[in-house]
Write an enzyme that holds these catalytic residues in place. Structure first.
Site, PDB file in Angstrom:
ATOM      1  N   LYS A 159      28.058  26.242 -13.788  1.00  0.00           N
ATOM      2  CA  LYS A 159      26.606  26.300 -13.940  1.00  0.00           C
ATOM      3  C   LYS A 159      25.948  25.787 -12.667  1.00  0.00           C
ATOM      4  O   LYS A 159      26.231  24.673 -12.225  1.00  0.00           O
ATOM      5  CB  LYS A 159      26.146  25.448 -15.137  1.00  0.00           C
ATOM      6  CG  LYS A 159      26.476  26.065 -16.480  1.00  0.00           C
ATOM      7  CD  LYS A 159      25.852  25.271 -17.628  1.00  0.00           C
ATOM      8  CE  LYS A 159      26.551  25.546 -18.941  1.00  0.00           C
ATOM      9  NZ  LYS A 159      26.406  26.923 -19.430  1.00  0.00           N
ATOM     10  N   MET A 215      23.626  20.408  -7.736  1.00  0.00           N
ATOM     11  CA  MET A 215      23.621  19.869  -9.082  1.00  0.00           C
ATOM     12  C   MET A 215      24.497  20.676 -10.019  1.00  0.00           C
ATOM     13  O   MET A 215      24.158  20.862 -11.171  1.00  0.00           O
ATOM     14  CB  MET A 215      22.202  19.926  -9.626  1.00  0.00           C
ATOM     15  CG  MET A 215      21.806  18.681 -10.320  1.00  0.00           C
ATOM     16  SD  MET A 215      20.034  18.575 -10.141  1.00  0.00           S
ATOM     17  CE  MET A 215      19.773  19.454  -8.608  1.00  0.00           C
ATOM     18  N   PRO A 216      25.632  21.140  -9.521  1.00  0.00           N
ATOM     19  CA  PRO A 216      26.436  22.012 -10.387  1.00  0.00           C
ATOM     20  C   PRO A 216      27.151  21.231 -11.489  1.00  0.00           C
ATOM     21  O   PRO A 216      27.389  20.025 -11.370  1.00  0.00           O
ATOM     22  CB  PRO A 216      27.472  22.619  -9.439  1.00  0.00           C
ATOM     23  CG  PRO A 216      27.000  22.305  -8.059  1.00  0.00           C
ATOM     24  CD  PRO A 216      26.187  21.055  -8.170  1.00  0.00           C
ATOM     25  N   TYR A 217      27.444  21.970 -12.538  1.00  0.00           N
ATOM     26  CA  TYR A 217      28.266  21.455 -13.632  1.00  0.00           C
ATOM     27  C   TYR A 217      29.370  22.484 -13.861  1.00  0.00           C
ATOM     28  O   TYR A 217      29.075  23.669 -14.071  1.00  0.00           O
ATOM     29  CB  TYR A 217      27.426  21.294 -14.898  1.00  0.00           C
ATOM     30  CG  TYR A 217      28.253  21.009 -16.127  1.00  0.00           C
ATOM     31  CD1 TYR A 217      28.698  19.719 -16.397  1.00  0.00           C
ATOM     32  CD2 TYR A 217      28.619  22.032 -16.988  1.00  0.00           C
ATOM     33  CE1 TYR A 217      29.485  19.469 -17.517  1.00  0.00           C
ATOM     34  CE2 TYR A 217      29.401  21.785 -18.113  1.00  0.00           C
ATOM     35  CZ  TYR A 217      29.824  20.502 -18.361  1.00  0.00           C
ATOM     36  OH  TYR A 217      30.620  20.238 -19.463  1.00  0.00           O
ATOM     37  N   PHE A 242      29.330  17.695 -11.170  1.00  0.00           N
ATOM     38  CA  PHE A 242      30.165  17.213 -12.277  1.00  0.00           C
ATOM     39  C   PHE A 242      31.256  18.238 -12.564  1.00  0.00           C
ATOM     40  O   PHE A 242      30.990  19.453 -12.552  1.00  0.00           O
ATOM     41  CB  PHE A 242      29.355  17.083 -13.572  1.00  0.00           C
ATOM     42  CG  PHE A 242      28.348  15.975 -13.608  1.00  0.00           C
ATOM     43  CD1 PHE A 242      28.149  15.129 -12.544  1.00  0.00           C
ATOM     44  CD2 PHE A 242      27.580  15.783 -14.758  1.00  0.00           C
ATOM     45  CE1 PHE A 242      27.205  14.109 -12.604  1.00  0.00           C
ATOM     46  CE2 PHE A 242      26.643  14.776 -14.825  1.00  0.00           C
ATOM     47  CZ  PHE A 242      26.450  13.932 -13.758  1.00  0.00           C
TER      48      PHE A 242
END
Lengths: 71, 71, 71, 71, 71, 71
Positions: free
Chosen positions: A7, E1-3, E41
């Site tokens: 994501k 800000m990747p997940y 994350f």
């Protein structure tokens, strides 16, 4: 048989960059865990900026706040 | 109280087909585990072709490669 | 190339029931969307009762409340 | 370091409401578990009505059915 | 800000291998999209073999079937 | 009909704290979007420390690195 979901915020990643993520993650699973590429799925989600929160704020507001604090 | 998430590539599933997936999964959970339909959620995600990877490639490139190999 | 994630509360589903979920969901995707079983993944998550909330309560407390109300 | 994913049906939530969800969830994790806001992510997914099933039906059909039953 | 969420079958990945996945995915996001590691994350889920289906079967039954067919 | 998934590292959250998360998130969705609690699901995942990465490292190693840097 891995399944990977990535994501990222939607801010202009190109098709080539997405293909590079798919290739990179698949290679990593082959290298580290000897997984088969043919049964390795990678799904990328691009999330609207207004839908991603960090620090209690939508991400753009958060970045502006950080910038303002740094003066 | 099940929650089911179905991810498919976006390539033309119709509203009727989506409704058939929702009905089929719900019936399955009722039949196999005696779950209540009223608290069974089904969420379908249609994923852009360029966002789904298999074999280290975006899915269209992967299908072309398979076809070429069989060529 | 579908990916399906089924989340159920952990309250005694047997291996046979889990296998029935896997078979049922896969058959459904073959029937409705003509997907290939060999690239259809189904992942089942059993969630601890204390980790599943509904009606603002953990599921066991919620069921007791419903039962009490029906008295 | 929490990660929270909120899925809602797409039926008109405003940017202010989404920001309120992000703030509310982050504050909750700070209050209850003393988490740091700077490493708390909240991702909101708005799901098309036709893609959300409950009671074996897409959500709009389900609501109509409930209404019809109540007469 | 990747997940990033990585799901693999639970069949003996070591802590070092898991750390290598975390490092590899993070480096990839830095290299391809210039993301900040501090807000990247990676969450690994190890899924019980009986909970992962492919080809309409739990994964161990599927592998035995493939082996038998190749005979 | 919201579905909320909360992922936290597994480091001792109590049943009361988990119930507080369930209640807090449900109340938030009622307050902000006027959702019905009876069809609001909250699922909490506790993730092993070794399975959560940040800054390219498993979370414990990352915390030790931060501490060392602060001297």
């Amino acid at each position: 048989m891995p399944y990977v979901n990535i994501k990222i915020t939607k801010e202009g990643a190109t098709p080539d960059q997405k293909a590079a993520l798919i290739k990179g993650v698949t290679d990593l699973l082959v290298d580290v865990l000897d997984k088969s590429p043919a049964t390795t799925f990678v799904v990328i989600d691009e999330v609207e900026m207004a839908h991603w929160g960090i620090g209690g704020l939508p991400v753009e507001a958060y970045r502006q706040k950080l910038k303002a604090e740094k003066g």
